[in-house]
Design an enzyme around this catalytic site. Structure first.
Site, PDB file in Angstrom:
ATOM      1  N   ALA A  19      41.607  35.955  36.533  1.00 34.44           N
ATOM      2  CA  ALA A  19      42.327  37.177  36.883  1.00 34.44           C
ATOM      3  C   ALA A  19      41.281  38.191  37.293  1.00 34.44           C
ATOM      4  CB  ALA A  19      43.154  37.696  35.710  1.00 34.44           C
ATOM      5  N   CYS A  20      41.299  38.608  38.548  1.00 37.01           N
ATOM      6  CA  CYS A  20      40.128  39.241  39.128  1.00 37.01           C
ATOM      7  C   CYS A  20      40.489  40.325  40.129  1.00 37.01           C
ATOM      8  CB  CYS A  20      39.276  38.184  39.829  1.00 37.01           C
ATOM      9  SG  CYS A  20      39.354  36.537  39.110  1.00 37.01           S
TER      10      CYS A  20
END
Length: 418
Positions: A19-20
């Protein structure tokens, strides 16, 4: 502990997700400049809060950038190294992470040369990528690989045919070197090159000297700041991958991977021909969900599909219950649903092949994406609004990624496909 741990207890490397923060800067008309690169790096630095670091704040979970090949930089350095480099588009560049140690590096070089030669292409030489390891944190310094680039002559091939052959060469090298700890090819293309690592966004341009070089010009710069939510960071797991970078998770990953493995027994391809069997397994072992998706995407693209088409196959919009969808679009999704199951999850994907750049959102729309187009033909997309400061007077239009939809910039046709 360096790299990924072995499967133990409730932990299995196969369950890793990300998750970026992601984004890109591009010039619609394909005008290359160092300014596009510097603005993308500024966007990346402004997305630092979407990345992460461990107990050592100077060791990031990963940061990276995809550029069009900076031919001016390579040609200049080739002259200094007395290396004969052909014209732009007539060679490919492999960006390699190599194990430390002269002997193992020589082995890697020999394998690369032998496989390229067996496919009818010569390795023109190697380039040591200029890096500054002093910017790394204490945790990241022991893991840093030797980073080198190899140059592959195009021979009689050009365009998509050469890109396809570079893909075959890379997959053969990976299959041969899979047991060599620390060996990884970040990119192998005549159009793009990936600079990435276990870095923070601020460290990326200070670590890679090429990114600060005024000769380094591009019309596309795709960036990513990694937050390894329930994973372990490594140099190879930093984004971007060969065609995409990803924010989110693929929740259907195990089923998707199993179906791809099953298909290997029945696949045929006019584009690959006899090279098809050399690509198996299509999905490499022990990878994250993002890397797995990228493996399948590049297989579809090099197999003859356009990059946007392949992504619409993999991440379709919610077409089944949409009574207002036009018949042709519904037929497209219905046809491809018989060939590829959806890769579902809260996912935002940015992508480029050096000719087009864009982003798409999964059909649930659970990841953000904002875009803006300026009066001087600059396109900016990122995980959130304001990631790159633009004077309001310059903004011609702006909007957001919508569930199941794609935003596309075609630099060859000099147009936005919204």
């Amino acid at each position: 502990m360096h790299g990924l741990p072995q499967s133990q207890g409730l932990y299995d490397p196969g369950y890793e997700h990300d998750a970026c923060g992601l984004g890109f800067v591009a010039h619609v008309r394909g005008v290359r400049s160092h300014s596009v690169l510097t603005q993308a790096l500024q966007l990346l630095e402004n997305l630092s809060h979407r990345g992460a670091a461990g107990c050592d704040p100077c060791t990031g979970d990963g940061a990276g950038i995809t550029l069009q090949l900076p031919h001016a930089v390579f040609a200049r350095d080739a002259v200094a190294a007395e290396l004969e480099l052909p014209g732009e588009g007539r060679y490919g560049v492999g960006m390699c992470f190599l194990p430390r140690g002269t002997a193992v590096q020589r082995l890697c070089e020999r394998v690369v040369a032998e496989i390229a030669a067996s496919e009818g292409h010569a390795i023109l030489g190697w380039r040591a990528v200029p890096v500054d390891e002093t910017v790394l944190g204490e945790r990241g310094r022991p893991d840093v690989p030797a980073i080198r680039q190899f140059f592959v002559a195009a021979g009689d091939l050009e365009g998509d045919a050469f890109e396809r052959k570079l893909y075959v060469i890379r997959r053969r090298i990976e299959n041969t070197m899979h047991s060599a700890d620390g060996f990884y090819i970040a990119s192998c293309s005549s159009r793009t090159v990936v600079y990435k690592g276990m870095l923070t966004p601020e460290q990326l341009p200070r670590f890679y000297a090429d990114l600060a070089d005024p000769w380094c010009a591009t019309a596309i710069a795709l960036v990513h700041s990694r937050f390894s939510t329930n994973t372990f960071p490594t140099w190879s797991r930093a984004h971007p991958y060969r065609l995409l970078c990803h924010n989110g998770e693929i929740n259907t990953l195990r089923g998707n991977s199993n179906w791809m493995r099953v298909r290997e027994g029945t696949l045929t391809s006019r584009a690959f021909g006899a090279d098809l069997a050399k690509l198996y397994p299509i999905i490499g072992a022990g990878q994250s969900d993002s890397a797995t998706l990228d493996n399948v995407l590049e297989f579809l693209v090099h197999g003859g599909r356009a990059l946007p088409e392949a992504l619409m196959m993999l991440i379709p919009e919610a077409w089944e219950g949409d009574a207002l969808m036009d018949a042709e679009r519904r037929a497209f999704y219905e046809f491809h649903a018989s060939r590829m199951e959806p890769w579902d999850g809260p996912a935002a994907v940015a992508f480029t092949d050096g000719r087009v750049v864009g982003a798409t959102l999964d059909r649930n729309g659970l990841r953000p994406g904002r875009w803006a187009i300026t009066s001087d033909d600059l396109v900016v997309l990122s995980s959130e609004a304001g990631a790159l400061e633009l004077p309001p007077s310059r903004v011609r239009s702006k909007g957001r990624l919508q569930p199941g939809r794609m935003f596309l910039c075609n630099l060859e046709e000099n147009r936005i496909v919204s």
